[in-house]
Design an enzyme around this catalytic site. Structure first.
Site, PDB file in Angstrom:
ATOM      1  N   ASP A  61       0.801  -1.363  -0.132  1.00 22.09           N
ATOM      2  CA  ASP A  61       0.035   0.197   0.033  1.00 22.09           C
ATOM      3  C   ASP A  61       1.009   1.391   0.035  1.00 22.09           C
ATOM      4  O   ASP A  61       0.527   2.271  -0.612  1.00 22.09           O
ATOM      5  CB  ASP A  61      -1.023  -0.135   1.286  1.00 22.09           C
ATOM      6  CG  ASP A  61      -2.005  -0.954   1.185  1.00 22.09           C
ATOM      7  OD1 ASP A  61      -2.317  -1.696  -0.011  1.00 22.09           O
ATOM      8  OD2 ASP A  61      -2.525  -1.237   2.033  1.00 22.09           O
ATOM      9  N   GLY A  62       2.023   1.015   0.518  1.00 17.83           N
ATOM     10  CA  GLY A  62       2.892   2.294   0.678  1.00 17.83           C
ATOM     11  C   GLY A  62       3.288   2.587  -0.688  1.00 17.83           C
ATOM     12  O   GLY A  62       3.447   3.829  -1.048  1.00 17.83           O
ATOM     13  N   ASP A 164      -1.252  15.363  21.088  1.00 14.47           N
ATOM     14  CA  ASP A 164      -0.037  14.749  20.369  1.00 14.47           C
ATOM     15  C   ASP A 164       0.047  15.266  19.001  1.00 14.47           C
ATOM     16  O   ASP A 164       1.117  15.505  18.296  1.00 14.47           O
ATOM     17  CB  ASP A 164       0.368  13.367  20.347  1.00 14.47           C
ATOM     18  CG  ASP A 164       0.638  12.911  21.945  1.00 14.47           C
ATOM     19  OD1 ASP A 164       0.984  13.652  22.631  1.00 14.47           O
ATOM     20  OD2 ASP A 164       0.535  11.684  21.871  1.00 14.47           O
ATOM     21  N   SER A 178      -5.764   7.452  10.829  1.00  8.21           N
ATOM     22  CA  SER A 178      -6.887   7.893  11.596  1.00  8.21           C
ATOM     23  C   SER A 178      -7.910   6.880  12.207  1.00  8.21           C
ATOM     24  O   SER A 178      -8.661   7.105  13.317  1.00  8.21           O
ATOM     25  CB  SER A 178      -7.879   8.870  10.675  1.00  8.21           C
ATOM     26  OG  SER A 178      -8.525   8.035   9.657  1.00  8.21           O
ATOM     27  N   SER A 180      -6.786   4.241  13.568  1.00  8.20           N
ATOM     28  CA  SER A 180      -5.924   3.930  15.067  1.00  8.20           C
ATOM     29  C   SER A 180      -6.343   5.021  15.865  1.00  8.20           C
ATOM     30  O   SER A 180      -6.167   4.773  17.362  1.00  8.20           O
ATOM     31  CB  SER A 180      -4.500   3.971  14.699  1.00  8.20           C
ATOM     32  OG  SER A 180      -4.142   2.762  13.900  1.00  8.20           O
TER      33      SER A 180
END
EC number: 2.7.1.23
Length: 281
Positions: A61-62, A164, A178, A180
């Protein structure tokens, strides 16, 4: 369809034999096909890529994300042969490659136009577009300290919080970082953008979906070091300004989807359960 590109992730297990087989499958369908091979997306963003009819991605996917950013301005459709871990975007497995190539040349596919994001840094030269297919993330630097953010949508103040970081995601990216961070899964053809805070110091700060034409302005109000901007989890830039603006890009990622591929089946097997598919149960 005669001009085919192949983008190979050299970190993956892709032997010369695999590549030769793919060449063979392509030429069985079109003996006059011209094939251009790229390695790790190098040269893929050159003007010559505009002439390509489609690009096959050998990786995960990367690799799809990098290919999408490189080809966005050329309107070239892409599809992935999965040699990575998840294979949510690169949904064709190697054993199905021959059938996929056959369907490609027979025109038995559809093209899904996926939203992409762009990011403008206030006061920074716009020669770098900062395009993203999945998400654009603004986070704290290396120190284990939270940052105070204020968010405006279409120049109207939305909220201020400490966290964060902040994720702005497309529907395609809703199954990535998102997710996660507690964000929802968004059907990929919806015209929406998502804001998902990362570990906010408040139970009342939750992810939100916005109209796809929204302009999202994130202001850093309190920081201990320069925050970091991350594009699709792959490009990294320290931000020396206190304000970034994220919106939908005029470019789109054109994903080739074959008719036997069902989004919900892929979602169940690769995201929801990551287990054996039980049809109808």
């Amino acid at each position: 369809m005669k001009n085919i590109g192949i983008n190979i992730n050299t970190d993956k297990d892709i032997s010369r034999n695999i590549l030769d087989k793919i060449f063979q499958y392509i030429h069985e369908e079109c003996s006059e096909a011209k094939i251009k091979v790229f390695y790790d997306s190098k040269g893929l963003d050159n003007e010559e890529s505009r002439a390509l009819d489609a690009v096959m991605v050998l990786g995960g996917d990367g690799t799809i994300l990098g290919t999408a950013r490189a080809l966005a301005k050329y309107d070239v459709p892409i599809f992935g042969i999965n040699r990575g871990h998840l294979g949510f975007l690169a949904e064709i497995e190697l054993e199905d490659c021959k059938e996929a190539i056959k369907n490609l040349f027979k025109g038995q596919y559809k093209i899904e136009d996926r939203i992409m994001l762009k990011c403008d840094l206030k006061g920074i030269d716009k020669k770098d577009d900062f395009l993203a297919l999945n998400d654009i993330v603004l986070t704290k630097g290396n120190l284990s300290r939270i940052v105070k953010y204020s968010i405006y949508v279409d120049d109207v103040w939305y909220t201020t919080f400490v966290a964060d970081g902040v994720i702005v995601a497309t529907p395609t990216g809703s199954t990535a970082y998102s997710l996660s961070a507690g964000g929802p899964i968004v059907y990929p053809d919806l015209d929406v953008l998502e804001i998902a805070p990362i570990c906010p110091h408040s139970l009342g700060i939750r992810p939100i979906l916005l109209n796809g034409n929204s302009k999202i302005n994130i202001r850093v109000l309190k920081k201990y070091e320069d925050p970091v901007l991350t594009i699709d989890g792959q490009r990294y830039k320290k931000v020396t300004v206190n304000e970034v603006t994220i919106s939908k890009s005029k470019y789109k990622c054109r994903l080739i989807k074959f008719k036997d591929k069902d989004y919900f089946k892929i979602l169940r097997t690769k995201i929801s359960y990551r287990s054996r598919e039980c049809e109808g149960e």
